[in-house]
Structure formats: C-alpha cells, structure tokens
Design an enzyme around this catalytic site. Structure first.
Site, PDB file in Angstrom:
ATOM      1  CD  GLU A 137       0.918 -18.421 -10.443  1.00  0.00           C
ATOM      2  OE1 GLU A 137       0.191 -19.271  -9.921  1.00  0.00           O
ATOM      3  OE2 GLU A 137       2.135 -18.324 -10.158  1.00  0.00           O
ATOM      4  CG  ASP A 210      -2.694 -40.172 -14.047  1.00  0.00           C
ATOM      5  OD1 ASP A 210      -3.330 -39.755 -15.046  1.00  0.00           O
ATOM      6  OD2 ASP A 210      -3.234 -40.709 -13.078  1.00  0.00           O
ATOM      7  CD  GLN A 211      -4.170 -41.533 -18.429  1.00  0.00           C
ATOM      8  OE1 GLN A 211      -4.157 -42.251 -19.415  1.00  0.00           O
ATOM      9  NE2 GLN A 211      -4.120 -41.992 -17.189  1.00  0.00           N
ATOM     10  CG  ASP A 239       5.025 -24.824 -12.363  1.00  0.00           C
ATOM     11  OD1 ASP A 239       4.373 -24.283 -13.275  1.00  0.00           O
ATOM     12  OD2 ASP A 239       4.718 -24.736 -11.166  1.00  0.00           O
ATOM     13  N   GLY A 274       6.020 -30.714  -2.161  1.00  0.00           N
ATOM     14  CA  GLY A 274       6.412 -29.347  -2.525  1.00  0.00           C
ATOM     15  C   GLY A 274       6.647 -29.253  -4.021  1.00  0.00           C
TER      16      GLY A 274
END
Ligand code: RIB
Length: 290
Positions: A137, A210-211, A239, A274
């Site tokens: 970024e 989720d794996q 992150d 968040g």
C-alpha cells in the site's frame, strides 16, 4: 525490534446484510470508523504480542493523521519515523462488511508519498531491525528500495503482496518470505498452486482464510489447519497472520511453528469488529494453540 514499512489508514466501515452488485444501491446497518492500513495493522499485531515495534510510514497533517498516530503510540509502537506530509490526506480505506466478508477500496493519500528518498533518510533505523515487514500500500519503488537495503544488510523480510497489482517480479528474489492469500497467489503465480509452491520452497507461505495456510518445505507440502471460529469481521486477519508470523520467526521458531502460531493468532482476530480490535496478546495465542 521488528520494523514495519507500510501504510497507515483510517478505515470507514459500512456493515450491510447484502453486498451490492454493480449498479445496485443497498441499505447499510452501521458506519464505524477504525484505525487501519495494512502497515499499521501488522505493527499493532506485532506490538500486542509484546515485541518492540517501529513503523516507518507517512500520514497527512489532517484529523485522520492525528487519530492514526495517537493510536499507534497508544499501542506502544515507535512512530519517530512516520513522516507528516502537509496538504495531502491520510490514507483512507472504504470497507464494506457483509456476512463477515469484506470488500475494500484504499485511497492511499500520504502513504504514496513515502518515497525511496524518505527511506534513504531512515536507512540507519531499518538496518537496526531484526526483521522488516512490508506490504504493497506504499509505492512499489519504495518497497524495492527497502528490500534492497535489507538484502545488503542480511535482514530477513516478509512481503505481504497486497494489494497485488503493485507486485513486481524482482520482489520474489529480494524478499525472504512472501505471504499472499490464495487469490493473490493464483493471480500472481498461476493456477497450479502445488507447482508454484514447489518453485519457492520455504519462501511462499499462502494463507487460505478459514482453511488455514500452506507452504512447501523443499520435500513436502505442509498444511496448517484452521480453527473453528465464529467470524464477525475478517478485515485484518491477513495482517494479524503476517505480524504474528514475524514475531514467531524472530523468536527462532521454524516456518511451520511460526505459521501455526500466526494462524492461531489470525483466528482470534476475526472474532471482533475492525481490523485491529481483535488482535491478540501472546498469552491468548498460546491458549488457542492449546
Ligand atoms: O488488511 C486490512 C486493511 O486493508 C484495512 O485496515 C484497510 O485499511 C486496508 O488497508
């Protein structure tokens, strides 16, 4: 100390039951404002785990910049080398969360004024680090400049290639670890994940949501299992994985141990709204690991 060179954003998060299709207007349930940015998030994750952390980045001198900086300081993160850039807005991410999934548009603002020249001026800080963590970024030429410094001084690096459109082929050799998610890995390296991983053993660690996660250790494919969680908001899970992976590696853990630790940490982060709210302490991660 771990140094994060990366973005600092304010996240404007809209929660909705229905993700709008192209051309569609839909009603949202709430608007929340959080501190975010992949760089800041990864720094918060590292610091919450008790590791000395500094962030090198850029903010505007606007209200958002003040909020972001004071939150980083509260998290015990060294911000002496966050450049304050006048007449430009602090980075902002517009995030839609629906059914615990998200879509994000980032307006980089000041983040894109973190130039290679600014990096040269803080080279001494970078070379003091045990490890340097980067994302995309900030300008790609800045990422390249940091990776080149780290290479010269034999400092290990983690490059999280998100957003992936700024990825450069040169980063592959320069970075020690590259941590795309599945979609980024396929777009950057091709459909055949097995072949890709075998080409970059012990370098490419792919997060699978989720794996769990996977990588190739030079002899076999290693799979890191996920945890059954009730995800509230997956923003910042990647992150958390990256920050926690960095902490574990600097403690001398193997890649497999570090990825397991990072995966457990990321599984905790999705349980709160968040990007940064759910990032866990070291003890919480140990409890989840069992
Ligand atoms: O990875 C999540 C982050 O991406 C958000 O905090 C947002 O700022 C964007 O940068």
């Amino acid at each position: 100390m771990i140094t994060v060179v990366g973005s600092i954003n304010i996240d404007l998060v809209v929660q909705t039951d229905h993700m709008p299709e192209q051309g569609e207007t839909t009603l949202g349930n709430s608007l929340s404002i959080f501190t975010g940015g992949k760089g800041a998030n990864q720094a918060v994750s590292i610091s919450r785990l008790g590791k000395e952390t500094q962030i090198i980045g850029a903010c505007g001198t606007d209200e958002y910049g003040k909020i972001a900086l004071s939150s980083l300081k509260k998290e015990n993160i060294k911000t002496d080398h966050v450049f304050l850039v006048p007449d430009v807005s602090t980075g902002v991410a517009s995030i839609i969360v629906s059914n615990s999934d998200n879509r994000i548009i980032v307006v980089p603002g000041a983040n894109y004024l973190l130039t290679p020249e600014k990096i040269s001026s803080v080279k001494d800080e970078i070379v003091k680090s045990e490890m340097v963590v980067l994302q995309l970024e900030i300008p790609p030429e800045t990422v390249q400049a940091v990776l080149e410094i780290c290479n010269e001084y034999h400092i290990p690096t983690i490059l999280n290639p998100a957003p992936m459109d700024k990825f450069r082929k040169e980063f592959i050799d320069l970075a020690t670890y590259i941590t795309p998610n599945e979609m980024e890995c396929i777009s950057l390296f091709g459909e055949n994940m097995e072949e890709t991983l075998e080409q970059y053993p012990n370098k490419l660690v792919v997060t699978l949501g989720d794996q769990g996660a996977r990588y190739y250790d030079g002899e076999k494919h290693v799979y890191i299992n996920s945890y059954p969680v009730k995800a509230v908001d997956t923003t910042g899970a990647g992150d958390t994985f990256n920050g926690s992976f960095a902490v574990a590696l600097t403690e001398g853990k193997t890649i497999e141990e570090a990825a397991r630790f990072a995966n457990a940490s990321a599984s905790l982060s999705v349980e709160k709204k968040g990007a940064q709210t759910g990032m866990p302490s070291y003890e919480m991660v140990l409890n989840r690991l069992g």
